[in-house]
Scaffold this active site. Structure first.
Site, PDB file in Angstrom:
ATOM      1  N   HIS A 199     -19.783  54.922   0.277  1.00 14.84           N
ATOM      2  CA  HIS A 199     -19.861  53.597   0.535  1.00 14.84           C
ATOM      3  C   HIS A 199     -18.408  52.904   0.428  1.00 14.84           C
ATOM      4  CE1 HIS A 199     -24.429  52.689   0.132  1.00 14.84           C
ATOM      5  NE2 HIS A 199     -24.191  53.674  -0.424  1.00 14.84           N
ATOM      6  N   HIS A 204     -23.277  60.106   1.120  1.00 13.16           N
ATOM      7  CA  HIS A 204     -22.382  59.203   1.742  1.00 13.16           C
ATOM      8  C   HIS A 204     -21.486  58.447   0.658  1.00 13.16           C
ATOM      9  CE1 HIS A 204     -26.433  57.719   0.841  1.00 13.16           C
ATOM     10  NE2 HIS A 204     -26.004  56.533   0.824  1.00 13.16           N
TER      11      HIS A 204
HETATM   12  P1  DGP Z   1     -27.847  54.463  -0.590  1.00 11.44           P
HETATM   13  O1  DGP Z   1     -28.579  53.643  -1.249  1.00 11.44           O
HETATM   14  O2  DGP Z   1     -26.473  54.972  -1.364  1.00 11.44           O
HETATM   15  O3  DGP Z   1     -28.721  55.704  -0.350  1.00 11.44           O
HETATM   16  O4  DGP Z   1     -27.244  53.757   0.707  1.00 11.44           O
HETATM   17  C1  DGP Z   1     -28.102  53.956   1.887  1.00 11.44           C
HETATM   18  C2  DGP Z   1     -27.449  53.117   2.795  1.00 11.44           C
HETATM   19  O5  DGP Z   1     -27.697  53.437   4.155  1.00 11.44           O
HETATM   20  C3  DGP Z   1     -28.103  51.775   2.764  1.00 11.44           C
HETATM   21  O6  DGP Z   1     -27.000  50.818   2.642  1.00 11.44           O
HETATM   22  C4  DGP Z   1     -28.497  51.287   4.279  1.00 11.44           C
HETATM   23  C5  DGP Z   1     -28.015  52.455   5.130  1.00 11.44           C
HETATM   24  N1  DGP Z   1     -28.941  52.815   5.940  1.00 11.44           N
HETATM   25  C6  DGP Z   1     -30.231  53.262   5.708  1.00 11.44           C
HETATM   26  N2  DGP Z   1     -30.565  53.624   7.076  1.00 11.44           N
HETATM   27  C7  DGP Z   1     -29.619  53.394   7.914  1.00 11.44           C
HETATM   28  C8  DGP Z   1     -29.420  53.639   9.433  1.00 11.44           C
HETATM   29  O7  DGP Z   1     -30.586  54.187  10.330  1.00 11.44           O
HETATM   30  N3  DGP Z   1     -28.479  53.164   9.936  1.00 11.44           N
HETATM   31  C9  DGP Z   1     -27.313  52.620   9.293  1.00 11.44           C
HETATM   32  N4  DGP Z   1     -26.198  52.406   9.949  1.00 11.44           N
HETATM   33  N5  DGP Z   1     -27.353  52.540   8.037  1.00 11.44           N
HETATM   34  C10 DGP Z   1     -28.431  52.852   7.293  1.00 11.44           C
END
Ligand code: DGP
Length: 141
Positions: free
Chosen positions: A102, A100
């Site tokens: 950001h 993903h």
């Molecule tokens: P990373 O640390 O790069 O793997 O970022 C993961 C991001 O994903 C973190 O900023 C929070 C987001 N995240 C985790 N679970 C969920 C979810 O269930 N829904 C949404 N919208 N975001 C999520």
């Protein structure tokens, strides 16, 4: 789809999200734990763990969506800039093992630094080491 992947479940609609973009191969939604208003995640619909595992055509689609979304995200929250980044692998801080990107809107005085501020120090690399590393990267392609 991988059943135990949160992001695959979001793409499937099994977990709700604030969706901001969707096409055949890419999905984007607001981060549940935002670092700034408008913090958006851009993912391929197919499950791939890291950039390294992502097929070139899918990576191209993700980049195209990032390219389209960055100005929209910035405009929506009136941000003059954004940090666009991938935590690529667990050691780099990736918590969700579904690749993903950001998009984090940035504001004057928001307290966040440049990517360089993630590191407390920089390695002191001699010219011959830099030459070797550059050659090794080229050879790995
Ligand atoms: P990373 O640390 O790069 O793997 O970022 C993961 C991001 O994903 C973190 O900023 C929070 C987001 N995240 C985790 N679970 C969920 C979810 O269930 N829904 C949404 N919208 N975001 C999520």
């Amino acid at each position: 789809m991988t059943d135990d992947c949160i992001f695959c479940q979001i793409v499937a609609g099994d977990i709700p999200s604030r969706t901001v973009y969707e096409d055949e191969t890419v999905f984007a939604f607001l981060d549940v734990n935002p670092l700034a208003p408008g913090h958006t995640l851009v993912i391929p619909k197919e499950h791939h763990e890291r950039l390294n595992d992502t097929p070139a055509d899918v990576a191209t689609d993700v980049y195209a969506a990032l390219h389209e979304l960055v100005p929209s995200v910035e405009a929506a929250v009136d941000a003059p800039a954004s940090t666009v980044a991938f935590n690529n692998g667990e050691v780099a801080g990736q918590e969700v093992p579904h690749v993903h990107g950001h998009i984090v809107p940035r504001f004057e005085g928001d307290g966040g630094g440049p990517i360089h501020s993630l590191f407390g120090s920089q390695p002191d690399l001699a010219d011959d080491e830099l030459d070797r590393i550059a050659a090794d990267i080229e050879a790995e392609r």
